[in-house]
Design an enzyme around this catalytic site. Structure first.
Site, PDB file in Angstrom:
ATOM      1  N   ALA A  72      67.797  55.077  60.962  1.00  0.00           N
ATOM      2  CA  ALA A  72      69.073  54.656  61.547  1.00  0.00           C
ATOM      3  C   ALA A  72      68.862  53.912  62.878  1.00  0.00           C
ATOM      4  CB  ALA A  72      69.976  55.861  61.745  1.00  0.00           C
ATOM      5  N   HIS A  73      69.959  53.467  63.446  1.00  0.00           N
ATOM      6  CA  HIS A  73      69.957  52.604  64.628  1.00  0.00           C
ATOM      7  C   HIS A  73      69.347  53.277  65.856  1.00  0.00           C
ATOM      8  CE1 HIS A  73      74.320  54.021  65.595  1.00  0.00           C
ATOM      9  NE2 HIS A  73      73.650  54.936  64.961  1.00  0.00           N
TER      10      HIS A  73
END
Lengths: 354, 354, 354
Positions: free
Chosen positions: B239-240
């Site tokens: 994820a980010h």
């Protein structure tokens, strides 16, 4: 299709309530009870929906046993669900808008595309690949070197089939799937990580369905093998060297780790995983989110992580819900016993203290 | 390759049982014990398969220590698994059927493709992208604006690398992966949901392997960073804003949630997840299906959801299996104690009742 | 943008510590506290980072309430997180390097592409598809027969939208996703497995965001429906016939099984799953790795597999950690009670033994 012909094709008996004759009806399709029109066949496969029978406009209905609350013809089938599937298939034709070998496809001169096959624009077919009769290759597909695609198989958009892999006849390979990517084989060392080349391939049997965005990795030294008739949902992952028996079914997100060998008719529910290097017999079912970590040849349903027989898992779940209270009970019990012990060790003293 | 040269390259000693001389053998490949032919090297890395040694036709075998039950040359290595990996790599050459910059690729005029790089037909290379020396870009790839692909890196079919992302040297990016998609950043409001623009990029170090159908999201404000030498299996999700140290390994379906920072040599088994905004030290291992929800810098194996040290988890699993019986035992014990209490409160009555 | 105009657009009050006047500042962007430059706006949305306020160089900061430890202008917002999102959006413009209908795209003559839409090279648009005004279709996309793409929607690279599906206005469909693949509908029979044709479609509402590598399957008989404003992370899977209310959010790897109907504002954390054929009310939240197996209309957070209310799950987790010790305690207690029973049964003997 006329109702009588449909019943014959499905191998079902027709029952008409009230002993009336079978009407001469044209059936135009299959639909659920609440959506079926007056020329459509419907079905009751889940008793939950029995109340909808009486209100349905369907011309006829597939049932496991005759019912008086549906006044029109009834097609009786012990496996009503499968009969519904077969009936629906009779009316369904998948549309493909392109036919033949597109000159906007990129096909290597050494590839062999059967003259009856279809290769859409924007497909890429690499050296020595073989596309069988009536196979259909959609846009943005990558059919690698020496890959073989069997007769009648449809490879949907953006599927990648890496070099050497073989796909059987009459398969559906849904969009975005990757067949034959490198297996996850690495050996950590003091200085880093050494890659194990994945020189096996993937071999998929006839009549298989590989859902959207599946990954079926090639084997390290031997092939990954998917048996005839296996059906995979979306986002399924099969690791390197897995050998899977026929008619297995894996729901969304299911995964089988490397080198596991599996018998026939495996069923895996959503988000399940089967551990690496296991041996599973026939007719194993793994319930939702379960993780099977041990080999077994005992058929039946397993659940939990680590998975145990489903009945045992259910007992554990029920028991776990009682555990917070149990902790309190045992503490209370301990106090009660300690008091008893005290009373018994020195009954007179205890009595004095009261 | 001659056996003596192979041993030298692998840095292994050759042991020949019975004190015989090392034969002058030509080795043509590496294969498992039961598949190796008379000119192939094999290996024993899992003691489970030791019984296959005696029957193997292999010309020579890689072993951790000398054995009398294999009568031919033995290459001795403390890390036999890594030596097998290295040996197999020596005989493996990945085939790429195309070379150079295809005029059927779509390459933006401002993109810079090194003259030694390969861009297959049907690749799309956007403005100001840079494709390094000897990099190979397969069909149906999307190389976004200002993306940099390092020297020697192979980007397989249907990979998408979104704008601004940088991939290091000698990486393998397997088919269908998406590098630099928007991170999952949203702020619910009374009226709906506000999107947080994801303006960071993804930076992948040298020698990384990103498996098929991975998603590595760009960061909201800062980059998502994958350290040198990381190896990801299929369907991994990062994820980010995750920052991951070197030589991490993540098996199929593993996921790391947003903004987590991780040390070196993380190992995640299949279907694992690491929670958002955590800080993990070096040498953390997360067992199958585990979910790590707390920061830790204590190396070792964790399991379960929420994950705890593996030994603790195993004790819990064993205990949980006994819980249904424990509930019954405690009920029986309670009755026993109540009876005792009754007896003690009125001993004479209890005795009378007997 | 000038600070005062920015505050007005965001609907926030400006507070300047020490009662000073609001300075006439030009703001050039939004960045985290430790990265923001002297012309940038920052934000404090997580109290964990409050210590960074004093050292931040940011020109101004978004806060929930005024603070004395940041000496420059403060934009006050009760939902600081959403205000940050909105502010960041004001400065963000996604770059698209191509405009118009590429003659390197393959567009069926019966497809209707709005003159203001963009279709990149290497896109494939099938018969009777409709591409709305200002929609953007990236390379390697497959837009199937009769598909409708709403105005302003962006379909990123390698997305597949199968026949008949409809996507609303202003959606983002991230790279590699597959919309409208066949649902997983099969009926096992004695001889094999019968496929149930999936004749429904997928209908996605306005303002939805479908993350990278999602699979949203078409329905068997009815459509799969995604309500307005839903936001999905990477690798989300929605099975056939699901009907999902507006403003749902699903994190990475979340999955909803077939025919489930869901209310508004569902939130699913990473690696979660919701079982088939359930009915869920509004405002249900499912915690990390949870598996919801029963219908519920009670709002709130659920956790575990099978999922229970989160508070109950937490009690179970705490209790489970104590279980191994509890087993020992109960054994000890049993011995203690048995000894007491013995003592009570033969009190004089017991006393003699002491």
């Amino acid at each position: 299709m006329r109702l009588v012909d449909l019943a014959k094709t499905l191998g079902t008996e027709i029952f008409v309530p009230g002993g009336r004759a079978v009407p001469d009806l044209e059936i135009t399709g299959v639909a659920p009870l609440d959506a079926a029109g007056a020329q459509e066949l419907s079905f009751l496969t889940n008793p939950r929906y029995a109340a909808k029978l009486a209100e349905s406009k369907a011309a006829a209905v597939i049932l496991a046993s005759p019912r008086e609350d549906f006044p029109r013809p009834q097609l009786l089938s012990k496996n009503a669900y499968a009969t519904m599937a077969k009936a629906s298939s009779l009316f369904y034709v998948r549309s493909h808008t392109f036919k033949g070998l597109s000159d906007l496809a990129v096909v290597h001169p050494t590839a062999k595309v059967d003259p009856t096959a279809t290769v859409y624009p924007c497909a890429f077919v690499d050296a020595h690949a073989v596309i069988g009769p009536k196979a259909i290759i959609y846009p943005h597909t990558f059919i690698g070197e020496r890959v073989e695609i069997g007769a009648g198989t449809v490879v949907f958009a953006s599927v990648t089939v890496m070099a050497e892999c073989k796909i059987g006849r009459d398969c559906l390979i849904h969009a975005g799937s990757v067949i034959g990517g490198d297996g996850f084989g690495f050996a950590p060392t003091r200085d880093g990580i050494e890659k194990i080349p994945q020189v096996g391939a993937v071999v998929i049997g006839d009549d298989c369905e590989i859902g959207p965005l599946n990954t079926i990795d090639r084997g390290a030294f031997t092939d990954t093998v998917i048996g005839r008739g296996c059906k995979f949902d979306s986002q399924v992952h099969i690791a390197h060297g897995v050998v899977m028996g026929e008619y297995g079914m894996i729901a969304g997100g299911g995964a089988i780790a490397g080198s596991t060998r599996i018998g026939k008719r495996l069923i895996m529910a959503g988000h399940t995983a089967v551990g690496p290097s296991l041996e599973l017999g026939d007719n194993i079912t793994l319930g939702p989110k379960g993780g099977l970590t041990r080999s077994t040849d005992v058929p039946g349903e397993y659940m939990g992580m680590p998975a145990v027989p489903a009945s045992e898992w259910r007992r554990q779940v029920v028991a776990l819900a009682q555990l917070p209270l149990l902790l309190k009970k045992v503490s209370a019990l301990q106090r009660q016993v300690d008091a008893l012990s005290g009373a018994l060790a020195a009954p007179s003293t205890a009595k004095d203290a009261e």
